[in-house]
Design a protein around this motif. Structure first.
Motif, PDB file in Angstrom:
ATOM      1  N   LEU A 198       0.817  -1.217   0.000  1.00 14.66           N
ATOM      2  CA  LEU A 198       0.000   0.000   0.000  1.00 14.66           C
ATOM      3  C   LEU A 198       0.852   1.270   0.000  1.00 14.66           C
ATOM      4  CD1 LEU A 198      -2.826  -1.096   2.462  1.00 14.66           C
ATOM      5  CD2 LEU A 198      -2.981  -0.838  -0.017  1.00 14.66           C
ATOM      6  N   ILE A 199       1.906   1.289   0.808  1.00 11.60           N
ATOM      7  CA  ILE A 199       2.755   2.477   0.894  1.00 11.60           C
ATOM      8  C   ILE A 199       3.535   2.693  -0.401  1.00 11.60           C
ATOM      9  CG2 ILE A 199       4.765   3.465   2.064  1.00 11.60           C
ATOM     10  CD1 ILE A 199       3.711   2.044   4.644  1.00 11.60           C
ATOM     11  N   VAL A 200       4.212   1.651  -0.876  1.00  8.89           N
ATOM     12  CA  VAL A 200       5.012   1.767  -2.097  1.00  8.89           C
ATOM     13  C   VAL A 200       4.108   2.038  -3.290  1.00  8.89           C
ATOM     14  CG1 VAL A 200       6.553   0.534  -3.673  1.00  8.89           C
ATOM     15  CG2 VAL A 200       6.910   0.381  -1.210  1.00  8.89           C
ATOM     16  N   GLY A 201       2.966   1.377  -3.345  1.00 14.55           N
ATOM     17  CA  GLY A 201       2.027   1.607  -4.442  1.00 14.55           C
ATOM     18  C   GLY A 201       1.545   3.044  -4.502  1.00 14.55           C
ATOM     19  N   ALA A 202       1.246   3.629  -3.353  1.00 15.73           N
ATOM     20  CA  ALA A 202       0.789   5.016  -3.323  1.00 15.73           C
ATOM     21  C   ALA A 202       1.895   5.976  -3.766  1.00 15.73           C
ATOM     22  CB  ALA A 202       0.304   5.376  -1.921  1.00 15.73           C
ATOM     23  N   ILE A 203       3.102   5.742  -3.291  1.00 14.62           N
ATOM     24  CA  ILE A 203       4.230   6.602  -3.660  1.00 14.62           C
ATOM     25  C   ILE A 203       4.519   6.514  -5.149  1.00 14.62           C
ATOM     26  CG2 ILE A 203       6.733   6.923  -3.410  1.00 14.62           C
ATOM     27  CD1 ILE A 203       6.367   6.058  -0.448  1.00 14.62           C
ATOM     28  N   VAL A 204       4.605   5.295  -5.669  1.00 12.52           N
ATOM     29  CA  VAL A 204       4.965   5.111  -7.074  1.00 12.52           C
ATOM     30  C   VAL A 204       3.840   5.548  -8.001  1.00 12.52           C
ATOM     31  CG1 VAL A 204       5.531   3.361  -8.815  1.00 12.52           C
ATOM     32  CG2 VAL A 204       6.667   3.326  -6.600  1.00 12.52           C
ATOM     33  N   ALA A 205       2.604   5.210  -7.679  1.00 11.53           N
ATOM     34  CA  ALA A 205       1.487   5.619  -8.540  1.00 11.53           C
ATOM     35  C   ALA A 205       1.350   7.140  -8.564  1.00 11.53           C
ATOM     36  CB  ALA A 205       0.188   4.975  -8.066  1.00 11.53           C
ATOM     37  N   GLY A 206       1.457   7.759  -7.396  1.00  9.16           N
ATOM     38  CA  GLY A 206       1.380   9.222  -7.348  1.00  9.16           C
ATOM     39  C   GLY A 206       2.528   9.878  -8.091  1.00  9.16           C
ATOM     40  N   GLY A 207       3.722   9.354  -7.889  1.00  9.56           N
ATOM     41  CA  GLY A 207       4.892   9.900  -8.586  1.00  9.56           C
ATOM     42  C   GLY A 207       4.820   9.699 -10.086  1.00  9.56           C
ATOM     43  N   ALA A 208       4.380   8.519 -10.509  1.00  9.63           N
ATOM     44  CA  ALA A 208       4.276   8.248 -11.944  1.00  9.63           C
ATOM     45  C   ALA A 208       3.230   9.136 -12.603  1.00  9.63           C
ATOM     46  CB  ALA A 208       3.944   6.774 -12.170  1.00  9.63           C
ATOM     47  N   LEU A 209       2.115   9.349 -11.936  1.00  9.84           N
ATOM     48  CA  LEU A 209       1.088  10.244 -12.497  1.00  9.84           C
ATOM     49  C   LEU A 209       1.602  11.679 -12.585  1.00  9.84           C
ATOM     50  CD1 LEU A 209      -2.114   8.864 -10.763  1.00  9.84           C
ATOM     51  CD2 LEU A 209      -1.580   8.822 -13.209  1.00  9.84           C
ATOM     52  N   TYR A 210       2.280  12.123 -11.544  1.00  9.16           N
ATOM     53  CA  TYR A 210       2.829  13.478 -11.568  1.00  9.16           C
ATOM     54  C   TYR A 210       3.826  13.645 -12.713  1.00  9.16           C
ATOM     55  CZ  TYR A 210       5.480  17.605 -10.350  1.00  9.16           C
ATOM     56  OH  TYR A 210       6.120  18.821 -10.408  1.00  9.16           O
ATOM     57  N   VAL A 211       4.762  12.704 -12.833  1.00 11.07           N
ATOM     58  CA  VAL A 211       5.777  12.783 -13.878  1.00 11.07           C
ATOM     59  C   VAL A 211       5.132  12.709 -15.265  1.00 11.07           C
ATOM     60  CG1 VAL A 211       7.744  11.562 -14.907  1.00 11.07           C
ATOM     61  CG2 VAL A 211       7.666  11.941 -12.449  1.00 11.07           C
ATOM     62  N   GLU A 212       4.149  11.848 -15.425  1.00 12.79           N
ATOM     63  CA  GLU A 212       3.499  11.693 -16.731  1.00 12.79           C
ATOM     64  C   GLU A 212       2.770  12.966 -17.149  1.00 12.79           C
ATOM     65  OE1 GLU A 212       2.222  10.406 -20.291  1.00 12.79           O
ATOM     66  OE2 GLU A 212       3.688   9.407 -19.018  1.00 12.79           O
ATOM     67  N   PHE A 213       2.000  13.532 -16.243  1.00 11.53           N
ATOM     68  CA  PHE A 213       1.213  14.714 -16.615  1.00 11.53           C
ATOM     69  C   PHE A 213       2.026  16.002 -16.638  1.00 11.53           C
ATOM     70  CE2 PHE A 213      -2.366  11.972 -15.137  1.00 11.53           C
ATOM     71  CZ  PHE A 213      -2.955  11.853 -16.390  1.00 11.53           C
ATOM     72  N   THR A 214       3.145  16.035 -15.928  1.00 10.33           N
ATOM     73  CA  THR A 214       3.983  17.236 -15.926  1.00 10.33           C
ATOM     74  C   THR A 214       4.986  17.234 -17.073  1.00 10.33           C
ATOM     75  OG1 THR A 214       3.794  17.335 -13.516  1.00 10.33           O
ATOM     76  CG2 THR A 214       5.535  18.635 -14.518  1.00 10.33           C
ATOM     77  N   PHE A 215       5.639  16.096 -17.319  1.00  8.04           N
ATOM     78  CA  PHE A 215       6.727  16.047 -18.297  1.00  8.04           C
ATOM     79  C   PHE A 215       6.429  15.202 -19.531  1.00  8.04           C
ATOM     80  CE2 PHE A 215       8.634  16.435 -14.008  1.00  8.04           C
ATOM     81  CZ  PHE A 215       9.126  17.712 -14.135  1.00  8.04           C
ATOM     82  N   SER A 216       5.475  14.307 -19.472  1.00  8.71           N
ATOM     83  CA  SER A 216       5.122  13.382 -20.568  1.00  8.71           C
ATOM     84  C   SER A 216       6.353  12.679 -21.163  1.00  8.71           C
ATOM     85  CB  SER A 216       4.361  14.121 -21.665  1.00  8.71           C
ATOM     86  OG  SER A 216       3.156  14.638 -21.179  1.00  8.71           O
ATOM     87  N   PRO A 217       7.135  11.996 -20.345  1.00  9.37           N
ATOM     88  CA  PRO A 217       8.316  11.298 -20.879  1.00  9.37           C
ATOM     89  C   PRO A 217       7.899  10.002 -21.585  1.00  9.37           C
ATOM     90  CG  PRO A 217       8.096  10.785 -18.575  1.00  9.37           C
ATOM     91  CD  PRO A 217       7.014  11.784 -18.900  1.00  9.37           C
ATOM     92  N   PRO A 218       8.793   9.414 -22.375  1.00  7.93           N
ATOM     93  CA  PRO A 218       8.485   8.108 -22.969  1.00  7.93           C
ATOM     94  C   PRO A 218       8.390   7.031 -21.872  1.00  7.93           C
ATOM     95  CG  PRO A 218      10.652   8.904 -23.665  1.00  7.93           C
ATOM     96  CD  PRO A 218      10.058   9.959 -22.803  1.00  7.93           C
ATOM     97  N   TYR A 219       7.782   5.903 -22.235  1.00  6.61           N
ATOM     98  CA  TYR A 219       7.553   4.852 -21.237  1.00  6.61           C
ATOM     99  C   TYR A 219       8.835   4.258 -20.668  1.00  6.61           C
ATOM    100  CZ  TYR A 219       2.643   5.060 -22.455  1.00  6.61           C
ATOM    101  OH  TYR A 219       1.362   5.488 -22.655  1.00  6.61           O
ATOM    102  N   TRP A 220       9.902   4.237 -21.466  1.00  8.35           N
ATOM    103  CA  TRP A 220      11.150   3.668 -20.951  1.00  8.35           C
ATOM    104  C   TRP A 220      11.705   4.514 -19.807  1.00  8.35           C
ATOM    105  CZ3 TRP A 220      15.639   6.434 -21.042  1.00  8.35           C
ATOM    106  CH2 TRP A 220      15.719   7.502 -21.941  1.00  8.35           C
ATOM    107  N   VAL A 221      11.411   5.811 -19.808  1.00  4.49           N
ATOM    108  CA  VAL A 221      11.853   6.676 -18.704  1.00  4.49           C
ATOM    109  C   VAL A 221      11.105   6.300 -17.432  1.00  4.49           C
ATOM    110  CG1 VAL A 221      11.978   9.049 -17.855  1.00  4.49           C
ATOM    111  CG2 VAL A 221      12.534   8.554 -20.242  1.00  4.49           C
ATOM    112  N   HIS A 222       9.811   6.033 -17.570  1.00  7.64           N
ATOM    113  CA  HIS A 222       9.042   5.575 -16.407  1.00  7.64           C
ATOM    114  C   HIS A 222       9.623   4.277 -15.860  1.00  7.64           C
ATOM    115  CE1 HIS A 222       5.739   8.402 -16.095  1.00  7.64           C
ATOM    116  NE2 HIS A 222       5.582   8.362 -17.421  1.00  7.64           N
TER     117      HIS A 222
END
Length: 120
Positions: free
Chosen positions: A56-80
């Motif tokens: 639950l803790i790691v999932g929340a951190i990673v999902a939140g971080g991935a959404l932030y990075v995706e919507f802010t920077f829109s990097p390619p999937y390999w960067v994720h």
């Protein structure tokens, strides 16, 4: 012999009764008993609790971080994959022993046992 605080016993993996002996034999293997006060660790069982909390803790951190990075920077999937893959591994292994230790120390502190509390 003074009992250690919950935080100290958890962070250092110490015996919850005396604070001298080690709680773990290896990374996640519980020792059979405390070397100092002979507290039998067989009464402790954290079950799946540590894994659930870590998921639950790691999932929340990673999902939140991935959404932030995706919507802010829109990097390619390999960067994720490059960012979040190692972070998942590091956080999981970093938190798993800590969560197991915390649940075991709290279980001793509150005298809880399988489905009941001592005195019931």
């Amino acid at each position: 012999m003074k009992a250690p605080t919950v935080a100290r016993a958890t962070l250092l993996g110490l015996c919850p009764r005396c604070g001298q002996g080690r709680l773990f034999n290896g990374y996640l293997e519980i020792a059979p008993a405390c070397a100092a006060c002979k507290l039998d660790y067989a009464i402790f069982d954290a079950g799946d609790g540590p894994a659930v909390f870590v998921i639950l803790i790691v999932g929340a951190i990673v999902a939140g971080g991935a959404l932030y990075v995706e919507f802010t920077f829109s990097p390619p999937y390999w960067v994720h994959a490059l960012i979040w893959g190692p972070l998942i591994v590091i956080l999981t292994f970093g938190l798993l022993r800590l969560m197991k230790s915390l649940l075991l120390v709290l279980r001793f502190k509150h005298s809880s046992h399988e489905g009941r509390q001592v005195g019931e």
